[in-house]
Design a protein around this motif. Sequence first.
Motif, PDB file in Angstrom:
ATOM      1  N   THR A 109     -13.582  21.305  -1.199  1.00 47.66           N
ATOM      2  CA  THR A 109     -13.770  20.169  -0.302  1.00 47.66           C
ATOM      3  C   THR A 109     -14.983  20.417   0.583  1.00 47.66           C
ATOM      4  O   THR A 109     -15.447  21.569   0.726  1.00 47.66           O
ATOM      5  CB  THR A 109     -12.521  19.931   0.558  1.00 47.66           C
TER       6      THR A 109
ATOM      7  N   SER B 167     -15.724  15.477  -2.493  1.00 47.62           N
ATOM      8  CA  SER B 167     -14.812  14.948  -1.485  1.00 47.62           C
ATOM      9  C   SER B 167     -15.165  15.468  -0.096  1.00 47.62           C
ATOM     10  O   SER B 167     -15.063  16.667   0.180  1.00 47.62           O
ATOM     11  CB  SER B 167     -13.370  15.346  -1.838  1.00 47.62           C
TER      12      SER B 167
ATOM     13  N   ASP C 212     -14.250  15.528   3.890  1.00 48.90           N
ATOM     14  CA  ASP C 212     -13.088  15.295   4.746  1.00 48.90           C
ATOM     15  C   ASP C 212     -13.371  15.488   6.228  1.00 48.90           C
ATOM     16  O   ASP C 212     -12.480  15.365   7.050  1.00 48.90           O
ATOM     17  CB  ASP C 212     -11.910  16.180   4.321  1.00 48.90           C
TER      18      ASP C 212
ATOM     19  N   GLN D 242     -13.025   5.575  11.908  1.00 51.23           N
ATOM     20  CA  GLN D 242     -11.608   5.199  11.962  1.00 51.23           C
ATOM     21  C   GLN D 242     -11.351   3.902  11.207  1.00 51.23           C
ATOM     22  O   GLN D 242     -10.295   3.724  10.591  1.00 51.23           O
ATOM     23  CB  GLN D 242     -11.154   5.073  13.416  1.00 51.23           C
TER      24      GLN D 242
ATOM     25  N   HIS E  25     -13.066   4.952   7.212  1.00 52.21           N
ATOM     26  CA  HIS E  25     -12.571   6.187   6.591  1.00 52.21           C
ATOM     27  C   HIS E  25     -11.602   6.887   7.540  1.00 52.21           C
ATOM     28  O   HIS E  25     -11.889   7.981   8.039  1.00 52.21           O
ATOM     29  CB  HIS E  25     -13.726   7.133   6.239  1.00 52.21           C
ATOM     30  N   PRO E  26     -10.443   6.324   7.785  1.00 49.97           N
ATOM     31  CA  PRO E  26      -9.506   6.923   8.742  1.00 49.97           C
ATOM     32  C   PRO E  26      -8.982   8.276   8.297  1.00 49.97           C
ATOM     33  O   PRO E  26      -8.445   9.022   9.119  1.00 49.97           O
ATOM     34  CB  PRO E  26      -8.380   5.882   8.818  1.00 49.97           C
ATOM     35  N   GLU E  27      -9.134   8.604   7.014  1.00 49.39           N
ATOM     36  CA  GLU E  27      -8.648   9.888   6.503  1.00 49.39           C
ATOM     37  C   GLU E  27      -9.599  11.040   6.819  1.00 49.39           C
ATOM     38  O   GLU E  27      -9.259  12.215   6.620  1.00 49.39           O
ATOM     39  CB  GLU E  27      -8.451   9.793   4.985  1.00 49.39           C
ATOM     40  N   ILE E  28     -10.763  10.749   7.339  1.00 50.29           N
ATOM     41  CA  ILE E  28     -11.784  11.774   7.576  1.00 50.29           C
ATOM     42  C   ILE E  28     -11.862  12.103   9.060  1.00 50.29           C
ATOM     43  O   ILE E  28     -11.890  11.210   9.914  1.00 50.29           O
ATOM     44  CB  ILE E  28     -13.148  11.305   7.042  1.00 50.29           C
ATOM     45  N   ASP E  29     -11.886  13.385   9.362  1.00 48.65           N
ATOM     46  CA  ASP E  29     -11.965  13.836  10.750  1.00 48.65           C
ATOM     47  C   ASP E  29     -13.400  13.783  11.252  1.00 48.65           C
ATOM     48  O   ASP E  29     -14.330  14.243  10.571  1.00 48.65           O
ATOM     49  CB  ASP E  29     -11.458  15.275  10.878  1.00 48.65           C
TER      50      ASP E  29
END
Length: 498
Positions: free
Chosen positions: A155, A251, A253, A290, A293-297
């Motif tokens: 990742t 990917s 993240d 947010q 791409h809410p899955e990404i910090d």
Amino acid sequence: MMKKTIIAFGLAVSIGMAAQTYTHFTTTEGNEWQQSKASLSGKAVAEPVLIITGSEQGHVFKAWGTCFNELDLDALELLKPEEQEEVMRRIFDPNGDLKFTRGRLTMNANDYSRAWYSCDTVAGDFQLKYFNIEHDKKNVIRLIKKAQKYQPQMTFWVSPWSPPAWMKINQDYPVCSSPANTQPKEKDYLLFDDGGIPDPTEMQFIDGQRNRLFPKKLASQTYFIQDSRYLQAYANMFCKFIDLYAAENISVDMVMYQNEAYSYTAYPGCAWTAEGTLRFNRDYLIPTMQKKHPEIDVNIGTLNTNRLDYVSQFIDGLKDQVKAVGLQWEGRQIIDSLRQRYPNLRFISTESECGNGSMDWRAGEHTFYLLADYIGRGCDEYYIWNFILCDQGRSAWGWKQNALVQVKSANLSHRYTPEFYAVKHFSNLVPSGSKMQGYVPREQTNGMPVIVFQRPDKKYVVVIGNQTNEQRTATVKLGKKYLNMTLPAHSMHTYMAR
């Protein structure tokens, strides 16, 4: 007599102390990764430099990784195909030497690209119609694919060195003029309100460190244009980059807004003030990510300054919206203070120090120290900068830097540098999910940094170095037993319970 140091991080069950025998790996200059056996003893031969009771909770270490740069690809492709495979296997394969599982990417060029390039060169392209990663597909993405062959679950995270030049007040990719770029000297005054110019020696270091307040003088102007159209387009650019990389099976993240906002560079860079940093992250990058791409910090970094009061201005405003802080260079000096001030945040070592192209034993010992110090002070991810370079690792902007693997252009041979083995003493036997149980820096042990991990399988791993000119004896207490060690001068050691 050494001072006894007890480090505890909370309560946990006492496990893993039953093992009486350990496998011992040692590295000295020119004699790497030698294996032997060691046993625990009922008596100490020296006052313990570290005591592990079995009740420590520790912080969980998450990942080892490296950066992917064009000059790494160029160095790798000087080698024969079978040698390229050997290098990538040893670094990325789950059964290899280093077992890296994470990669750091740049959006647009960085200082170890061949030259400046941007994913969008069309000024005013706020809709990002011309944004693309075609350059990356021909270069860095090819390098990533070679790593994914051995670690398909790898990742990635991304940070830019510089936005497209048309998004900056100086309309160029560096921050400062230099013989290595074409920015006019007249633009250097943009950095400071008083019209002063950057100190050309600011970035120089001795023995791997600058050992002073850095930077000596903070930028008074953000180089990114503070217009909402530019700020929103830049936030959208992160999202489009992530989408295009995902289409290449890469990917992402995590993102951080800027690499080293406090290095006022002749190579790709961008100076940010605290106000600009807070505004872009809080009002544009975080809400855009947010939404799309809410899955990404979105985390804050990479911080390369020891000016705690200054960075606290924007961390205070972002601490409830981010999960982690990324630190490198002088940022390491304020980890303890940041952990105390922000106990709910994680800390990441985003880039190991680059050295000066020597690729020698001294550089290896320095990296060994950095590994222990970053992780011992609370960082739960650690990233190497370049993993392979040619000769003295010279960049297009005149830097000479180190790498884990050195390629000799004269005869197209390669060698694994002392830094490779410094990393191996940690990453080979400390997988993701291991808990850092205790650490004592070399300043408290007269030159012997020592750190203890407990792996997910409950086995203990003791990593210790002797960075002095004399053979030393050291003891670590594990439960009621003692690991007594004889450490040759300038040596690296890893002990793992059987």
